[in-house]
Design a protein around this motif. Sequence first.
Motif, PDB file in Angstrom:
ATOM      1  N   ILE A  44     -38.690   1.450  -0.500  1.00 23.78           N
ATOM      2  CA  ILE A  44     -37.537   1.265  -0.740  1.00 23.78           C
ATOM      3  C   ILE A  44     -36.726  -0.147   0.503  1.00 23.78           C
ATOM      4  O   ILE A  44     -36.316  -0.941  -0.526  1.00 23.78           O
ATOM      5  CB  ILE A  44     -37.219   2.971   0.405  1.00 23.78           C
ATOM      6  N   LYS A  45     -37.081  -0.249   1.155  1.00 24.24           N
ATOM      7  CA  LYS A  45     -36.470  -1.544   2.303  1.00 24.24           C
ATOM      8  C   LYS A  45     -37.366  -2.709   1.474  1.00 24.24           C
ATOM      9  O   LYS A  45     -36.629  -3.516   0.549  1.00 24.24           O
ATOM     10  CB  LYS A  45     -36.668  -1.336   3.994  1.00 24.24           C
ATOM     11  N   ARG A  46     -38.143  -3.251   1.258  1.00 27.34           N
ATOM     12  CA  ARG A  46     -39.140  -4.173   1.037  1.00 27.34           C
ATOM     13  C   ARG A  46     -38.087  -4.860  -0.794  1.00 27.34           C
ATOM     14  O   ARG A  46     -38.246  -5.635  -1.073  1.00 27.34           O
ATOM     15  CB  ARG A  46     -40.776  -3.868   1.102  1.00 27.34           C
ATOM     16  N   MET A  47     -38.597  -3.266  -1.487  1.00 26.42           N
ATOM     17  CA  MET A  47     -38.504  -3.683  -2.693  1.00 26.42           C
ATOM     18  C   MET A  47     -36.711  -3.535  -3.883  1.00 26.42           C
ATOM     19  O   MET A  47     -36.499  -3.959  -4.326  1.00 26.42           O
ATOM     20  CB  MET A  47     -38.794  -2.991  -3.620  1.00 26.42           C
ATOM     21  N   LYS A  48     -35.973  -3.024  -2.299  1.00 27.60           N
ATOM     22  CA  LYS A  48     -34.422  -3.554  -2.329  1.00 27.60           C
ATOM     23  C   LYS A  48     -33.837  -1.705  -3.351  1.00 27.60           C
ATOM     24  O   LYS A  48     -33.499  -1.993  -4.077  1.00 27.60           O
ATOM     25  CB  LYS A  48     -33.995  -4.299  -2.399  1.00 27.60           C
ATOM     26  N   LEU A  49     -35.164  -0.966  -3.305  1.00 32.55           N
ATOM     27  CA  LEU A  49     -34.230   0.534  -4.309  1.00 32.55           C
ATOM     28  C   LEU A  49     -33.481   0.988  -3.461  1.00 32.55           C
ATOM     29  O   LEU A  49     -33.066   1.530  -2.571  1.00 32.55           O
ATOM     30  CB  LEU A  49     -35.903   1.275  -3.700  1.00 32.55           C
ATOM     31  N   SER A  50     -33.155   1.644  -4.764  1.00 36.96           N
ATOM     32  CA  SER A  50     -31.881   3.201  -4.514  1.00 36.96           C
ATOM     33  C   SER A  50     -32.220   4.458  -4.680  1.00 36.96           C
ATOM     34  O   SER A  50     -33.379   4.562  -4.958  1.00 36.96           O
ATOM     35  CB  SER A  50     -30.813   2.953  -5.879  1.00 36.96           C
ATOM     36  N   GLY A  51     -31.386   4.591  -4.101  1.00 37.19           N
ATOM     37  CA  GLY A  51     -32.265   5.870  -2.967  1.00 37.19           C
ATOM     38  C   GLY A  51     -32.873   6.219  -1.776  1.00 37.19           C
ATOM     39  O   GLY A  51     -32.707   5.641  -0.988  1.00 37.19           O
ATOM     40  N   ALA A  52     -32.903   7.706  -1.103  1.00 42.50           N
ATOM     41  CA  ALA A  52     -33.176   7.699  -0.545  1.00 42.50           C
ATOM     42  C   ALA A  52     -34.866   7.981  -0.407  1.00 42.50           C
ATOM     43  O   ALA A  52     -35.624   8.627  -1.448  1.00 42.50           O
ATOM     44  CB  ALA A  52     -32.435   9.518   0.074  1.00 42.50           C
ATOM     45  N   PRO A  53     -35.608   8.249   0.355  1.00 43.50           N
ATOM     46  CA  PRO A  53     -36.657   8.525   0.406  1.00 43.50           C
ATOM     47  C   PRO A  53     -37.304   9.906  -0.038  1.00 43.50           C
ATOM     48  O   PRO A  53     -37.947   9.587  -0.386  1.00 43.50           O
ATOM     49  CB  PRO A  53     -37.503   9.144   2.270  1.00 43.50           C
ATOM     50  N   GLU A  54     -36.600  11.057   0.053  1.00 42.13           N
ATOM     51  CA  GLU A  54     -36.727  12.192  -0.758  1.00 42.13           C
ATOM     52  C   GLU A  54     -36.657  12.523  -2.273  1.00 42.13           C
ATOM     53  O   GLU A  54     -36.886  12.738  -3.094  1.00 42.13           O
ATOM     54  CB  GLU A  54     -36.230  13.842  -0.096  1.00 42.13           C
ATOM     55  N   ASP A  55     -36.360  11.450  -3.111  1.00 42.11           N
ATOM     56  CA  ASP A  55     -36.044  10.390  -4.030  1.00 42.11           C
ATOM     57  C   ASP A  55     -37.675  10.527  -4.553  1.00 42.11           C
ATOM     58  O   ASP A  55     -37.349   9.807  -6.044  1.00 42.11           O
ATOM     59  CB  ASP A  55     -35.237   9.932  -4.604  1.00 42.11           C
ATOM     60  N   PHE A  56     -38.692  10.203  -4.271  1.00 46.20           N
ATOM     61  CA  PHE A  56     -39.427   9.502  -4.471  1.00 46.20           C
ATOM     62  C   PHE A  56     -41.006  10.188  -4.094  1.00 46.20           C
ATOM     63  O   PHE A  56     -40.992  10.868  -2.818  1.00 46.20           O
ATOM     64  CB  PHE A  56     -39.777   7.854  -3.568  1.00 46.20           C
ATOM     65  N   GLU A  57     -41.848   9.992  -5.147  1.00 45.11           N
ATOM     66  CA  GLU A  57     -43.492  10.361  -5.148  1.00 45.11           C
ATOM     67  C   GLU A  57     -44.327   9.277  -3.963  1.00 45.11           C
ATOM     68  O   GLU A  57     -44.482   8.484  -5.188  1.00 45.11           O
ATOM     69  CB  GLU A  57     -43.438  11.747  -5.829  1.00 45.11           C
ATOM     70  N   VAL A  58     -45.203   9.640  -4.003  1.00 47.94           N
ATOM     71  CA  VAL A  58     -46.238   8.697  -4.218  1.00 47.94           C
ATOM     72  C   VAL A  58     -47.426   9.404  -4.656  1.00 47.94           C
ATOM     73  O   VAL A  58     -48.236  10.518  -4.245  1.00 47.94           O
ATOM     74  CB  VAL A  58     -46.816   8.491  -2.976  1.00 47.94           C
ATOM     75  N   PHE A  59     -48.303   8.866  -5.361  1.00 44.67           N
ATOM     76  CA  PHE A  59     -49.265   9.008  -6.502  1.00 44.67           C
ATOM     77  C   PHE A  59     -51.248   7.701  -6.087  1.00 44.67           C
ATOM     78  O   PHE A  59     -51.172   6.481  -5.818  1.00 44.67           O
ATOM     79  CB  PHE A  59     -49.612   9.450  -7.427  1.00 44.67           C
ATOM     80  N   HIS A  60     -51.893   8.440  -6.024  1.00 45.82           N
ATOM     81  CA  HIS A  60     -52.765   7.690  -6.291  1.00 45.82           C
ATOM     82  C   HIS A  60     -54.021   7.408  -6.798  1.00 45.82           C
ATOM     83  O   HIS A  60     -55.036   9.414  -6.677  1.00 45.82           O
ATOM     84  CB  HIS A  60     -54.276   7.830  -4.719  1.00 45.82           C
ATOM     85  N   GLY A  61     -53.725   7.763  -7.832  1.00 49.21           N
ATOM     86  CA  GLY A  61     -54.300   7.960  -9.439  1.00 49.21           C
ATOM     87  C   GLY A  61     -53.837   9.326  -9.935  1.00 49.21           C
ATOM     88  O   GLY A  61     -52.575   9.149  -9.876  1.00 49.21           O
ATOM     89  N   ASP A  62     -54.511  10.536 -10.287  1.00 49.21           N
ATOM     90  CA  ASP A  62     -53.358  11.563 -10.267  1.00 49.21           C
ATOM     91  C   ASP A  62     -53.676  12.301  -9.275  1.00 49.21           C
ATOM     92  O   ASP A  62     -52.795  13.538  -9.194  1.00 49.21           O
ATOM     93  CB  ASP A  62     -54.764  12.315 -11.213  1.00 49.21           C
ATOM     94  N   GLN A  63     -53.760  11.821  -8.011  1.00 48.69           N
ATOM     95  CA  GLN A  63     -53.036  12.945  -6.346  1.00 48.69           C
ATOM     96  C   GLN A  63     -52.556  12.182  -5.995  1.00 48.69           C
ATOM     97  O   GLN A  63     -51.719  11.012  -5.527  1.00 48.69           O
ATOM     98  CB  GLN A  63     -54.306  12.600  -6.292  1.00 48.69           C
ATOM     99  N   GLU A  64     -50.950  13.584  -5.765  1.00 47.43           N
ATOM    100  CA  GLU A  64     -49.883  12.808  -5.344  1.00 47.43           C
ATOM    101  C   GLU A  64     -50.350  13.441  -3.951  1.00 47.43           C
ATOM    102  O   GLU A  64     -50.394  14.400  -3.475  1.00 47.43           O
ATOM    103  CB  GLU A  64     -48.896  14.414  -5.768  1.00 47.43           C
TER     104      GLU A  64
END
Length: 92
Positions: A44-64
Motif C-alpha cells: 500500500i505504501k510503496r505503490m500508493k494503493l487506495s484502500g485499507a489493509p483489510e481491503d486486500f488479499e495475498v496469494f502465492h499461486g492458488d494459496q491464499e
Amino acid sequence: MSKDDDKGRGSDDRLTLTIGTPKGPFTADFAKTAKVSDVIEAAIKRMKLSGAPEDFEVFHGDQEFKPVTRTLVSFGLADGDKLLLAAQGEGV
C-alpha cells in the motif's frame, strides 16, 4: 540456544519477494518472521494503493495467505518467490 541468537546474522532470516499489485509489481526484502499484513502494508505504501489493509488479499499461486497475522516463513516461502496482492470485493 535461543532462536533470537541468530537474529540479524546474514540473509538467512530475510526473503526477497516480488509482489504483484493492481498498479504493477515491486520487489522488496522482508524478514521471514514478517506477517502477511506487513506485506500488505508495504505494498500500500510503496505503490500508493487506495484502500485499507483489510481491503486486500495475498496469494502465492492458488494459496491464499490467511490469516494475515501468520508469518511468511510459516507458508514455506523461498527467496525470490512471487506473491499477488489482490483487492477483495469492489471497494478498491
